[in-house]
Scaffold this motif. Sequence first.
Motif, short mmCIF file in Angstrom:
data_model
loop_
_atom_site.label_atom_id
_atom_site.label_comp_id
_atom_site.label_asym_id
_atom_site.label_seq_id
_atom_site.Cartn_x
_atom_site.Cartn_y
_atom_site.Cartn_z
N PRO A 43 12.03 -53.43 -11.51
CA PRO A 43 11.03 -53.91 -12.45
C PRO A 43 10.13 -52.75 -12.87
O PRO A 43 9.65 -51.99 -12.03
CB PRO A 43 10.25 -54.95 -11.63
N THR A 44 9.93 -52.63 -14.18
CA THR A 44 9.06 -51.58 -14.72
C THR A 44 7.74 -52.20 -15.13
O THR A 44 7.73 -53.17 -15.89
CB THR A 44 9.73 -50.90 -15.93
N PHE A 45 6.65 -51.63 -14.66
CA PHE A 45 5.33 -52.17 -14.95
C PHE A 45 5.01 -52.07 -16.44
O PHE A 45 5.22 -51.02 -17.06
CB PHE A 45 4.28 -51.40 -14.14
N LEU A 46 4.50 -53.15 -17.03
CA LEU A 46 4.07 -53.16 -18.42
C LEU A 46 2.56 -53.25 -18.54
O LEU A 46 1.92 -52.36 -19.08
CB LEU A 46 4.72 -54.34 -19.16
N PHE A 47 1.99 -54.35 -18.06
CA PHE A 47 0.55 -54.58 -18.21
C PHE A 47 -0.03 -55.26 -16.98
O PHE A 47 0.65 -56.00 -16.30
CB PHE A 47 0.27 -55.53 -19.40
N MET A 48 -1.31 -54.99 -16.76
CA MET A 48 -2.08 -55.78 -15.82
C MET A 48 -3.29 -56.35 -16.56
O MET A 48 -3.97 -55.61 -17.28
CB MET A 48 -2.58 -54.95 -14.64
N LEU A 49 -3.53 -57.62 -16.42
CA LEU A 49 -4.61 -58.31 -17.13
C LEU A 49 -5.53 -58.95 -16.10
O LEU A 49 -5.08 -59.65 -15.19
CB LEU A 49 -4.03 -59.39 -18.04
#
Lengths: 111, 116
Positions: A43-49
Amino acid sequence: EDKVVQSPLSLVVHEGDTVTLNCSYEVTNFRSLLWYKQEKKAPTFLFMLTSSGIEKKSGRLSSILDKKELFSILNITATQTGDSAVYLCAFNAGNNRKLIWGLGTSLAVNP
Amino acid sequence: DTEVTQTPKHLVMGMTNKKSLKCEQHMGHRAMYWYKQKAKKPPELMFVYSYEKLSINESVPSRFSPECPNSSLLNLHLHALQPEDSALYLCASSQVSAGIPRDTQYFGPGTRLTVL
């Protein structure tokens, strides 16, 4: 029990289309919501909200969180075949930082 | 450098074998994780290390034995596995702040394990 529900489970689009992926959650102690893209392997990190109403953007991808209605969306504009992947949503609750994962949305972008 | 590396990429082992999976990161992260992922399922947490100490064991069978020799390395020792243990094993790492792992985890490419 904490849970994450993603929809749709799978999606097939044509190159150039715009897609919206949904992630809703029920948690007792919300800290953050994360989006990952998984192709064949990691899994490749995209966003953290963490904050409601603030859009995170990276190129053609953007995401927003609604803490009142307990959901997040991931938008991909002008899709390309390289966007084909499983998109995973996870949230982080509590102090042990354990991620609670959704089942993912499998996106296929056809040329 | 946001890379987590894992070796080997693929592993085939019999039920009586002993093998080890290795994970390495040089991002200065002090929290490291092992996950197991079956096909079409999300990652399933197995272990968490924070400052080289085991902080979470998700009731994993003892045939899986983790080890964190230093802040950059994480091993998973395998012994007497079952065919149902065949899966993709993912390592991840994250920063630690005030003694608590940070939210964003960075994953390695995984080891595809097949138990015969």
